[in-house]
Design a protein around this motif. Structure first.
Motif, PDB file in Angstrom:
ATOM      1  N   LYS A  47       0.818  -1.212   0.000  1.00  0.00           N
ATOM      2  CA  LYS A  47       0.000   0.000   0.000  1.00  0.00           C
ATOM      3  C   LYS A  47       0.853   1.264   0.000  1.00  0.00           C
ATOM      4  O   LYS A  47       0.517   2.243  -0.668  1.00  0.00           O
ATOM      5  N   SER A  48       1.966   1.256   0.702  1.00  0.00           N
ATOM      6  CA  SER A  48       2.807   2.451   0.776  1.00  0.00           C
ATOM      7  C   SER A  48       3.469   2.777  -0.566  1.00  0.00           C
ATOM      8  O   SER A  48       3.702   3.933  -0.880  1.00  0.00           O
ATOM      9  N   SER A  49       3.753   1.757  -1.370  1.00  0.00           N
ATOM     10  CA  SER A  49       4.363   2.028  -2.676  1.00  0.00           C
ATOM     11  C   SER A  49       3.340   2.568  -3.683  1.00  0.00           C
ATOM     12  O   SER A  49       3.718   3.127  -4.707  1.00  0.00           O
ATOM     13  N   PHE A  50       2.048   2.403  -3.394  1.00  0.00           N
ATOM     14  CA  PHE A  50       0.996   2.935  -4.249  1.00  0.00           C
ATOM     15  C   PHE A  50       0.502   4.293  -3.765  1.00  0.00           C
ATOM     16  O   PHE A  50      -0.357   4.885  -4.375  1.00  0.00           O
ATOM     17  N   VAL A  51       0.986   4.764  -2.637  1.00  0.00           N
ATOM     18  CA  VAL A  51       0.565   6.015  -2.011  1.00  0.00           C
ATOM     19  C   VAL A  51      -0.958   6.023  -1.857  1.00  0.00           C
ATOM     20  O   VAL A  51      -1.666   6.832  -2.434  1.00  0.00           O
ATOM     21  N   PHE A  52      -1.441   5.074  -1.075  1.00  0.00           N
ATOM     22  CA  PHE A  52      -2.874   4.919  -0.842  1.00  0.00           C
ATOM     23  C   PHE A  52      -3.124   5.039   0.648  1.00  0.00           C
ATOM     24  O   PHE A  52      -2.427   4.444   1.454  1.00  0.00           O
ATOM     25  N   GLY A  53      -4.151   5.815   1.047  1.00  0.00           N
ATOM     26  CA  GLY A  53      -4.402   6.053   2.454  1.00  0.00           C
ATOM     27  C   GLY A  53      -5.650   5.411   3.007  1.00  0.00           C
ATOM     28  O   GLY A  53      -5.988   5.633   4.150  1.00  0.00           O
ATOM     29  N   GLY A  54      -6.350   4.606   2.226  1.00  0.00           N
ATOM     30  CA  GLY A  54      -7.596   4.001   2.689  1.00  0.00           C
ATOM     31  C   GLY A  54      -7.374   2.695   3.432  1.00  0.00           C
ATOM     32  O   GLY A  54      -6.257   2.347   3.817  1.00  0.00           O
ATOM     33  N   THR A  55      -8.456   1.968   3.619  1.00  0.00           N
ATOM     34  CA  THR A  55      -8.389   0.682   4.306  1.00  0.00           C
ATOM     35  C   THR A  55      -7.838  -0.392   3.366  1.00  0.00           C
ATOM     36  O   THR A  55      -7.715  -0.181   2.157  1.00  0.00           O
ATOM     37  N   ASP A  56      -7.541  -1.550   3.936  1.00  0.00           N
ATOM     38  CA  ASP A  56      -7.018  -2.651   3.125  1.00  0.00           C
ATOM     39  C   ASP A  56      -8.042  -3.105   2.090  1.00  0.00           C
ATOM     40  O   ASP A  56      -7.697  -3.401   0.944  1.00  0.00           O
ATOM     41  N   TRP A  57      -9.301  -3.176   2.498  1.00  0.00           N
ATOM     42  CA  TRP A  57     -10.347  -3.620   1.571  1.00  0.00           C
ATOM     43  C   TRP A  57     -10.483  -2.641   0.402  1.00  0.00           C
ATOM     44  O   TRP A  57     -10.608  -3.049  -0.749  1.00  0.00           O
ATOM     45  N   GLU A  58     -10.457  -1.346   0.696  1.00  0.00           N
ATOM     46  CA  GLU A  58     -10.523  -0.328  -0.361  1.00  0.00           C
ATOM     47  C   GLU A  58      -9.314  -0.419  -1.284  1.00  0.00           C
ATOM     48  O   GLU A  58      -9.425  -0.233  -2.492  1.00  0.00           O
ATOM     49  N   PHE A  59      -8.147  -0.719  -0.697  1.00  0.00           N
ATOM     50  CA  PHE A  59      -6.940  -0.872  -1.501  1.00  0.00           C
ATOM     51  C   PHE A  59      -7.060  -2.060  -2.456  1.00  0.00           C
ATOM     52  O   PHE A  59      -6.684  -1.974  -3.623  1.00  0.00           O
ATOM     53  N   LEU A  60      -7.604  -3.175  -1.965  1.00  0.00           N
ATOM     54  CA  LEU A  60      -7.816  -4.339  -2.832  1.00  0.00           C
ATOM     55  C   LEU A  60      -8.746  -4.001  -3.986  1.00  0.00           C
ATOM     56  O   LEU A  60      -8.473  -4.327  -5.145  1.00  0.00           O
ATOM     57  N   ILE A  61      -9.853  -3.334  -3.669  1.00  0.00           N
ATOM     58  CA  ILE A  61     -10.827  -2.980  -4.699  1.00  0.00           C
ATOM     59  C   ILE A  61     -10.223  -2.006  -5.712  1.00  0.00           C
ATOM     60  O   ILE A  61     -10.387  -2.173  -6.924  1.00  0.00           O
ATOM     61  N   GLN A  62      -9.514  -0.996  -5.229  1.00  0.00           N
ATOM     62  CA  GLN A  62      -8.959   0.002  -6.146  1.00  0.00           C
ATOM     63  C   GLN A  62      -7.884  -0.598  -7.039  1.00  0.00           C
ATOM     64  O   GLN A  62      -7.863  -0.335  -8.235  1.00  0.00           O
ATOM     65  N   THR A  63      -6.984  -1.395  -6.469  1.00  0.00           N
ATOM     66  CA  THR A  63      -5.927  -1.957  -7.309  1.00  0.00           C
ATOM     67  C   THR A  63      -6.479  -2.976  -8.298  1.00  0.00           C
ATOM     68  O   THR A  63      -5.896  -3.179  -9.363  1.00  0.00           O
ATOM     69  N   ALA A  64      -7.587  -3.588  -7.975  1.00  0.00           N
ATOM     70  CA  ALA A  64      -8.193  -4.540  -8.907  1.00  0.00           C
ATOM     71  C   ALA A  64      -8.954  -3.820 -10.017  1.00  0.00           C
ATOM     72  O   ALA A  64      -8.810  -4.156 -11.194  1.00  0.00           O
ATOM     73  N   THR A  65      -9.756  -2.834  -9.655  1.00  0.00           N
ATOM     74  CA  THR A  65     -10.630  -2.199 -10.645  1.00  0.00           C
ATOM     75  C   THR A  65      -9.990  -1.014 -11.353  1.00  0.00           C
ATOM     76  O   THR A  65     -10.034  -0.923 -12.573  1.00  0.00           O
ATOM     77  N   VAL A  66      -9.387  -0.115 -10.598  1.00  0.00           N
ATOM     78  CA  VAL A  66      -8.829   1.097 -11.199  1.00  0.00           C
ATOM     79  C   VAL A  66      -7.458   0.833 -11.816  1.00  0.00           C
ATOM     80  O   VAL A  66      -7.205   1.175 -12.965  1.00  0.00           O
TER      81      VAL A  66
END
Length: 99
Positions: A47-66
């Protein structure tokens, strides 16, 4: 929060399935219950290498869809299978209790 809830329900259901219904099915559910959060945690360490500040679940969804990355899709599919097995085993436990 969501990942922890699914893991807790999976643990409870797998133990009840092993004891009351079917050992093989319960062991498969128990293994998936441990593997899914481990894989999710390993992926969310990035998550830190993607510069993402949300929850783990949101990170999974964003990296999968966006971001359209394959690994989170595999983790999400694993969670769908896990939830399906949990629901299936809950119905088997209820059916066994009624007989």
């Amino acid at each position: 929060m969501t990942i922890g809830f699914i893991t807790g329900v999976g643990l409870y259901t797998s133990v009840r399935t092993i004891v009351e219904v079917d050992k093989k099915n319960g062991i498969i559910l128990l293994i998936l219950t441990f593997l899914a959060p481990i894989f999710a945690s390993l992926w969310c360490m990035k998550k830190s290498s993607f510069v993402f500040g949300g929850t783990d679940w949101e990170f999974l969804i964003q990296t999968a869809t966006v971001d359209k990355i394959v690994e989170p899709w595999l983790i999400l599919i694993l969670y769908v299978i896990l939830i399906g097995l949990i629901v299936y085993n809950i119905f088997k436990i209820r059916k066994g209790r009624n007989n």
